[in-house]
Design a protein around this motif. Structure first.
Motif, PDB file in Angstrom:
ATOM      1  N   ILE A  68      50.727  62.274  29.157  1.00 33.38           N
ATOM      2  CA  ILE A  68      50.735  61.638  27.833  1.00 33.38           C
ATOM      3  C   ILE A  68      50.501  60.142  27.965  1.00 33.38           C
ATOM      4  CG2 ILE A  68      52.171  61.117  25.829  1.00 33.38           C
ATOM      5  CD1 ILE A  68      53.553  63.818  26.277  1.00 33.38           C
ATOM      6  N   ALA A  69      51.194  59.510  28.930  1.00 32.95           N
ATOM      7  CA  ALA A  69      51.063  58.062  29.115  1.00 32.95           C
ATOM      8  C   ALA A  69      49.642  57.674  29.483  1.00 32.95           C
ATOM      9  CB  ALA A  69      52.043  57.590  30.186  1.00 32.95           C
ATOM     10  N   ARG A  70      49.030  58.486  30.341  1.00 32.99           N
ATOM     11  CA  ARG A  70      47.651  58.190  30.725  1.00 32.99           C
ATOM     12  C   ARG A  70      46.705  58.364  29.552  1.00 32.99           C
ATOM     13  NH1 ARG A  70      46.738  60.786  36.781  1.00 32.99           N
ATOM     14  NH2 ARG A  70      47.410  58.950  37.960  1.00 32.99           N
ATOM     15  N   SER A  71      46.981  59.342  28.736  1.00 36.47           N
ATOM     16  CA  SER A  71      46.071  59.621  27.620  1.00 36.47           C
ATOM     17  C   SER A  71      46.102  58.505  26.588  1.00 36.47           C
ATOM     18  CB  SER A  71      46.426  60.962  26.965  1.00 36.47           C
ATOM     19  OG  SER A  71      47.714  60.902  26.370  1.00 36.47           O
ATOM     20  N   ILE A  72      47.270  57.891  26.365  1.00 35.03           N
ATOM     21  CA  ILE A  72      47.356  56.823  25.365  1.00 35.03           C
ATOM     22  C   ILE A  72      47.291  55.441  26.010  1.00 35.03           C
ATOM     23  CG2 ILE A  72      48.660  58.250  23.750  1.00 35.03           C
ATOM     24  CD1 ILE A  72      51.181  56.884  24.615  1.00 35.03           C
ATOM     25  N   ARG A  73      47.220  55.379  27.348  1.00 32.37           N
ATOM     26  CA  ARG A  73      47.000  54.148  28.114  1.00 32.37           C
ATOM     27  C   ARG A  73      48.094  53.108  27.896  1.00 32.37           C
ATOM     28  NH1 ARG A  73      41.457  53.898  29.205  1.00 32.37           N
ATOM     29  NH2 ARG A  73      41.966  52.186  30.613  1.00 32.37           N
ATOM     30  N   VAL A  74      49.344  53.530  27.658  1.00 33.30           N
ATOM     31  CA  VAL A  74      50.409  52.561  27.399  1.00 33.30           C
ATOM     32  C   VAL A  74      50.901  51.896  28.669  1.00 33.30           C
ATOM     33  CG1 VAL A  74      51.204  53.690  25.301  1.00 33.30           C
ATOM     34  CG2 VAL A  74      52.176  54.376  27.486  1.00 33.30           C
ATOM     35  N   ILE A  75      50.681  52.513  29.827  1.00 34.60           N
ATOM     36  CA  ILE A  75      51.167  51.928  31.074  1.00 34.60           C
ATOM     37  C   ILE A  75      50.017  51.505  31.976  1.00 34.60           C
ATOM     38  CG2 ILE A  75      53.362  53.161  31.033  1.00 34.60           C
ATOM     39  CD1 ILE A  75      52.214  55.215  32.886  1.00 34.60           C
ATOM     40  N   THR A  76      48.815  51.436  31.420  1.00 37.54           N
ATOM     41  CA  THR A  76      47.649  50.999  32.183  1.00 37.54           C
ATOM     42  C   THR A  76      47.578  49.478  32.178  1.00 37.54           C
ATOM     43  OG1 THR A  76      46.422  52.988  31.589  1.00 37.54           O
ATOM     44  CG2 THR A  76      45.146  51.119  32.370  1.00 37.54           C
ATOM     45  N   LYS A  77      47.330  48.896  33.340  1.00 36.42           N
ATOM     46  CA  LYS A  77      47.181  47.447  33.444  1.00 36.42           C
ATOM     47  C   LYS A  77      45.704  47.102  33.320  1.00 36.42           C
ATOM     48  CE  LYS A  77      48.618  43.418  36.023  1.00 36.42           C
ATOM     49  NZ  LYS A  77      49.519  42.910  37.055  1.00 36.42           N
ATOM     50  N   PHE A  78      45.354  46.420  32.225  1.00 39.03           N
ATOM     51  CA  PHE A  78      43.969  46.044  31.986  1.00 39.03           C
ATOM     52  C   PHE A  78      43.646  44.745  32.723  1.00 39.03           C
ATOM     53  CE2 PHE A  78      45.225  48.223  27.926  1.00 39.03           C
ATOM     54  CZ  PHE A  78      44.587  49.413  28.217  1.00 39.03           C
ATOM     55  N   GLN A  79      42.536  44.749  33.445  1.00 40.99           N
ATOM     56  CA  GLN A  79      42.133  43.578  34.203  1.00 40.99           C
ATOM     57  C   GLN A  79      40.784  43.024  33.746  1.00 40.99           C
ATOM     58  OE1 GLN A  79      43.078  43.571  38.425  1.00 40.99           O
ATOM     59  NE2 GLN A  79      43.938  45.615  38.250  1.00 40.99           N
ATOM     60  N   ALA A  80      40.246  43.597  32.690  1.00 41.00           N
ATOM     61  CA  ALA A  80      38.996  43.104  32.110  1.00 41.00           C
ATOM     62  C   ALA A  80      38.925  43.579  30.666  1.00 41.00           C
ATOM     63  CB  ALA A  80      37.791  43.610  32.904  1.00 41.00           C
ATOM     64  N   ALA A  81      38.212  42.813  29.846  1.00 45.69           N
ATOM     65  CA  ALA A  81      38.095  43.175  28.430  1.00 45.69           C
ATOM     66  C   ALA A  81      37.434  44.539  28.262  1.00 45.69           C
ATOM     67  CB  ALA A  81      37.302  42.101  27.689  1.00 45.69           C
ATOM     68  N   SER A  82      36.511  44.878  29.146  1.00 47.75           N
ATOM     69  CA  SER A  82      35.776  46.147  29.048  1.00 47.75           C
ATOM     70  C   SER A  82      36.677  47.362  29.299  1.00 47.75           C
ATOM     71  CB  SER A  82      34.612  46.150  30.038  1.00 47.75           C
ATOM     72  OG  SER A  82      35.074  45.962  31.371  1.00 47.75           O
ATOM     73  N   GLU A  83      37.829  47.176  29.943  1.00 46.51           N
ATOM     74  CA  GLU A  83      38.719  48.299  30.234  1.00 46.51           C
ATOM     75  C   GLU A  83      39.562  48.708  29.025  1.00 46.51           C
ATOM     76  OE1 GLU A  83      41.134  47.253  33.560  1.00 46.51           O
ATOM     77  OE2 GLU A  83      39.460  47.137  34.971  1.00 46.51           O
ATOM     78  N   ILE A  84      39.657  47.866  28.039  1.00 42.53           N
ATOM     79  CA  ILE A  84      40.493  48.147  26.873  1.00 42.53           C
ATOM     80  C   ILE A  84      39.785  49.142  25.966  1.00 42.53           C
ATOM     81  CG2 ILE A  84      41.635  47.143  24.856  1.00 42.53           C
ATOM     82  CD1 ILE A  84      41.852  44.537  26.414  1.00 42.53           C
ATOM     83  N   PRO A  85      40.443  50.251  25.602  1.00 40.77           N
ATOM     84  CA  PRO A  85      39.792  51.259  24.744  1.00 40.77           C
ATOM     85  C   PRO A  85      39.400  50.693  23.383  1.00 40.77           C
ATOM     86  CG  PRO A  85      41.805  52.129  25.745  1.00 40.77           C
ATOM     87  CD  PRO A  85      41.796  50.660  26.022  1.00 40.77           C
ATOM     88  N   VAL A  86      38.351  51.243  22.825  1.00 42.29           N
ATOM     89  CA  VAL A  86      37.863  50.787  21.513  1.00 42.29           C
ATOM     90  C   VAL A  86      38.934  50.977  20.445  1.00 42.29           C
ATOM     91  CG1 VAL A  86      36.139  51.193  19.724  1.00 42.29           C
ATOM     92  CG2 VAL A  86      35.468  51.281  22.120  1.00 42.29           C
ATOM     93  N   ARG A  87      39.707  52.074  20.554  1.00 38.17           N
ATOM     94  CA  ARG A  87      40.735  52.329  19.531  1.00 38.17           C
ATOM     95  C   ARG A  87      41.825  51.253  19.532  1.00 38.17           C
ATOM     96  NH1 ARG A  87      41.876  56.080  23.601  1.00 38.17           N
ATOM     97  NH2 ARG A  87      43.996  55.993  24.461  1.00 38.17           N
ATOM     98  N   PHE A  88      42.039  50.591  20.681  1.00 36.62           N
ATOM     99  CA  PHE A  88      42.994  49.491  20.739  1.00 36.62           C
ATOM    100  C   PHE A  88      42.472  48.306  19.926  1.00 36.62           C
ATOM    101  CE2 PHE A  88      45.986  50.125  24.564  1.00 36.62           C
ATOM    102  CZ  PHE A  88      46.043  51.488  24.337  1.00 36.62           C
ATOM    103  N   ILE A  89      41.181  48.033  20.054  1.00 36.43           N
ATOM    104  CA  ILE A  89      40.575  46.920  19.311  1.00 36.43           C
ATOM    105  C   ILE A  89      40.584  47.224  17.818  1.00 36.43           C
ATOM    106  CG2 ILE A  89      38.554  45.461  19.052  1.00 36.43           C
ATOM    107  CD1 ILE A  89      39.746  45.222  21.815  1.00 36.43           C
ATOM    108  N   GLU A  90      40.144  48.424  17.456  1.00 32.72           N
ATOM    109  CA  GLU A  90      40.073  48.801  16.045  1.00 32.72           C
ATOM    110  C   GLU A  90      41.452  48.863  15.405  1.00 32.72           C
ATOM    111  OE1 GLU A  90      38.002  52.478  16.187  1.00 32.72           O
ATOM    112  OE2 GLU A  90      36.006  51.562  16.355  1.00 32.72           O
TER     113      GLU A  90
END
Length: 268
Positions: A68-90
């Protein structure tokens, strides 16, 4: 003789029926006993392997949380803008981070994901220890030189900030950057800079000018800028009479010419 045989037949039938009932009862008792033995054996096995059963249950639960955590990316450490899912931006999701530095391009922030005991170390154990910061721009704000100095004084590494995602443009994230003041209150640095007259409003990159979000942010930032203008703060500061007179004299061509002649005369 025939009469005696006739009289004995019912007694023989009853005896046979009694025997059959006894056999049925005995068979049922044996089946019941067998069932109880099976249940007892299973219970004993579960008792003997209770730790194993608990470990299996815990493992399945942890695996489910990881998925579940991987699917919603709540514990993923982003190291570049391109790694952030589009749904996070929207969805204008807020990310937590630590300030690395203030550069000419923007603010470098190291993303700090949500920490879940046991699970986070498992996911991060095999990852590279090196980290790259996110490049963040204050959405809708154009800093003055004084604003950049103020930002460097008030965003000292490794202070924690919250990044409300507004848009993404190449490797740049346009965000509302907030900082905590105490445990119950935080303030938006985009608005604070405008309120102090240390920045000007600028178009919000990455958003269509006619979108609802664009106009909500536009009104919000406009109110902050108007406050600075009314109070005459920062770049909106009004010069006094003597300051205006001194500036007018300094910019007068005749006075500048006379000043050059006077300096030349003194050197001769």
């Amino acid at each position: 003789m025939r009469r005696e045989n006739v009289n004995n037949m019912p007694e023989t039938s009853r005896e046979t029926e009694t025997v059959e009932r006894g056999r049925d009862r005995q068979q049922r008792d044996q089946e019941h006993q067998t069932s109880r033995n099976v249940v007892s054996a299973i219970s004993q096995l579960a008792d003997d392997n209770l730790t194993l059963v608990r470990n299996i249950s815990t493992g399945l639960a942890v695996a489910g949380v990881i998925v579940i955590a991987r699917s919603i990316r709540v514990i993923t450490k982003f190291q570049a803008a391109s790694e952030i899912p589009v749904r996070f931006i929207e969805g204008n999701v807020s990310l937590r981070g630590k300030v690395r530095s203030i550069t000419e391009r923007g603010i470098e922030v190291e993303h700090v994901p949500i920490y879940l005991p046991i699970i986070s170390p498992l996911l991060l154990k095999h990852r590279d220890a090196s980290t790259s910061p996110l490049l963040v721009h204050l959405a809708g704000v154009e800093l003055t030189p004084e604003g950049k100095t103020w930002l460097q004084k008030n965003l000292v590494p490794p202070q924690t900030v919250w990044l409300k995602l507004i848009s993404r443009e190449d490797d740049m994230l346009h965000c509302l950057v907030s900082q905590s003041r105490g445990s119950m209150w935080s303030y938006c640095m985009n608005e604070e800079l405008l309120r102090l007259g240390l920045a000007r409003r600028a178009p919000i990159a990455g958003l269509p000018p006619g979108s609802p979000l664009y106009w909500r942010l536009h009104r919000r930032l406009h109110r902050a800028e108007v406050k600075a203008e009314k109070k005459g703060q920062g770049l909106w500061k009004k010069e006094g009479l003597w300051e205006r007179a001194a500036k007018a004299l300094k910019d007068n061509p005749l006075l500048r010419l006379m000043g050059r002649i006077f300096r030349r005369t003194r050197t001769e």
